[in-house]
Design an enzyme around this catalytic site. Structure first.
Site, mmCIF file in Angstrom:
data_model
loop_
_atom_site.group_PDB
_atom_site.id
_atom_site.type_symbol
_atom_site.label_atom_id
_atom_site.label_comp_id
_atom_site.label_asym_id
_atom_site.label_seq_id
_atom_site.Cartn_x
_atom_site.Cartn_y
_atom_site.Cartn_z
ATOM 1 N N SER A 100 0.988 -1.696 -0.275
ATOM 2 C CA SER A 100 -0.109 0.362 0.200
ATOM 3 C C SER A 100 1.222 1.225 -0.249
ATOM 4 O O SER A 100 0.370 2.515 -0.280
ATOM 5 C CB SER A 100 -0.747 0.217 1.222
ATOM 6 O OG SER A 100 -1.889 -0.717 0.872
ATOM 7 N N LYS A 103 0.166 3.337 -2.611
ATOM 8 C CA LYS A 103 -1.341 4.810 -3.157
ATOM 9 C C LYS A 103 -0.567 5.993 -2.551
ATOM 10 O O LYS A 103 -1.445 7.026 -2.948
ATOM 11 C CB LYS A 103 -1.613 4.632 -1.598
ATOM 12 C CG LYS A 103 -2.494 3.174 -1.169
ATOM 13 C CD LYS A 103 -3.627 2.983 -0.457
ATOM 14 C CE LYS A 103 -4.727 1.881 -0.736
ATOM 15 N NZ LYS A 103 -4.191 0.012 -0.281
ATOM 16 N N SER A 158 -6.018 2.652 5.343
ATOM 17 C CA SER A 158 -6.058 2.002 3.099
ATOM 18 C C SER A 158 -6.603 1.046 2.702
ATOM 19 O O SER A 158 -6.423 0.004 2.942
ATOM 20 C CB SER A 158 -4.324 1.371 3.722
ATOM 21 O OG SER A 158 -3.619 0.665 2.423
#
Length: 389
Positions: A100, A103, A158
């Site tokens: 993640s 991101k 997340s």
């Protein structure tokens, strides 16, 4: 308000207008707020970029500089956020699954396209396709959210569900991945291959400690990004006027699970998947200096080791600042922004002609792009009030 297909066209068209404006001012866009002077920046720029492509730990200590701590991560980078100087690194360009932490690139790409105050009612199709075991913040079909709520879900929890909706609002899953790829290339992050914008394990999707440091540093220059990544707690809509608390999962920021908070920590983003292991991009400020540290997949110490190894590298970076020669620069591979091959499909895929905005609306959107996010929001609201067949 419900953002329909035409509003997504407006957002996509606005994004392309912004890209065109950047193309007219390449020198300003390339600078991206960078300080052109500064001896450390100049020394970093003079460093041989190939050094960071070498295997093992790269550091050039002067007399009295502390030794680099021993950490188990497969790759890591310590860099100065202001000058871009890489103070030390280990296998900086090794291509690894980012989880993640990808991101950060998603936010860099999509945040400028969607004003935080815009409200959107979620369709079932916008949540389709999430991988098994995906992290979620609780986005529900038929519920209305502000874009800002969804960003809290991305940065704090997340939430892959929040990423899905934001990606659909900004042009769709594949278009978002293509824009992310183009953004990475423009920043000089050449190790990154984007296939799933949420960072979910996908064969062939990779990044590197160097690229993630580039993304973290770029994010800190965006007020919205910096605010979201530093948020410890927020409330997320649960429907019917009810909301529930969500808390940032970056333990160095919150002090959760027995991990002590790091003094001066700004954020940025942590991640985990079974393939990537634990990953973290962290930034902290102390004594007038801001450092960015990335750590990818510690091999010892359990699930919290990524925080303790990041802590050790931050401590070293602040102690070593001014006592090491840069071994590279986060600006070294950066290219002047220019339209890439992804720009054409993004425009072509925006909408069929019959559904798209007319010339008057297009000019209004272009004007909004020049005037800022508030004007974009007004354009979207005006569009949404028109009756639909």
């Amino acid at each position: 308000m419900k953002i329909g297909f035409s509003s997504r066209v407006a957002v996509s068209t606005c994004a392309l207008c912004v890209a065109g404006l950047l193309g007219l001012t390449p020198a300003v866009a390339a600078a991206d707020g960078a300080d052109a002077g500064g001896p450390e920046r100049q020394r970093a720029a003079a460093a041989d970029p190939s050094v960071l492509h070498r295997a093992g730990t790269q550091v050039q200590r002067r007399a009295g500089a502390p030794r680099v701590p021993s950490v188990s991560a497969l790759a890591w980078v310590v860099a100065d956020a202001d000058s871009g100087a890489v103070l030390a690194a280990h296998d900086a360009h090794r291509k690894l699954p980012p989880a993640s932490t990808l991101k950060t690139l998603f936010a860099l790409t999509v945040l400028p396209l969607l004003p935080g105050g815009v409200r959107h009612k979620v369709d079932a199709g916008e949540l389709a396709g999430m991988g098994a075991g995906s992290s979620r913040v609780g986005v529900a079909e038929g519920r209305t959210y502000r874009v800002a709520d969804l960003w809290h879900g991305v940065f704090l929890n997340s939430g892959n569900d929040a990423v899905r909706v934001l990606a659909e609002l900004s042009g769709g899953w594949r278009t978002t991945a293509a824009r992310m790829q183009a953004k990475a290339r423009s920043l000089g992050a050449l190790d990154t291959k984007v296939l799933s914008p949420d960072g979910y394990d996908t064969p062939g999707q990779v990044s590197s400690a160097y690229d993630l440091a580039v993304f973290g540093r770029a994010g800190l220059r965006s007020p919205d990004f910096a605010r979201y990544c530093a948020t410890v707690e927020a409330r997320f809509p649960g429907g019917g006027g009810w909301s529930y608390p969500i808390r940032n999962t970056n333990r160095l920021l919150t002090g959760a699970d027995g991990v002590a908070r790091y003094p001066g920590l700004i954020g940025v983003k942590n991640g985990y998947t079974s393939k990537a292991g634990h990953t973290l991009v962290a930034a902290a400020r102390k004594g007038g200096r801001t450092l960015v540290v990335t750590v990818m997949n510690p091999r010892a110490g359990g699930g919290l080791a990524v925080y303790e190894e990041t802590r050790a590298l931050l401590d070293w970076g602040f102690a070593a600042a001014g006592r090491v020669e840069p071994v590279g620069s986060l600006d070294a591979l950066r290219a002047r922004p220019r339209p890439g091959p992804e720009a054409v499909p993004a425009a072509a895929a925006a909408a069929p002609v019959a559904k798209g905005p007319g010339w008057a609306e297009t000019w209004a959107i272009m004007a909004a792009a020049g005037l800022g996010g508030g004007s974009v929001a007004l354009a979207l609201r005006a569009r949404s009030r028109r009756p639909r067949s």
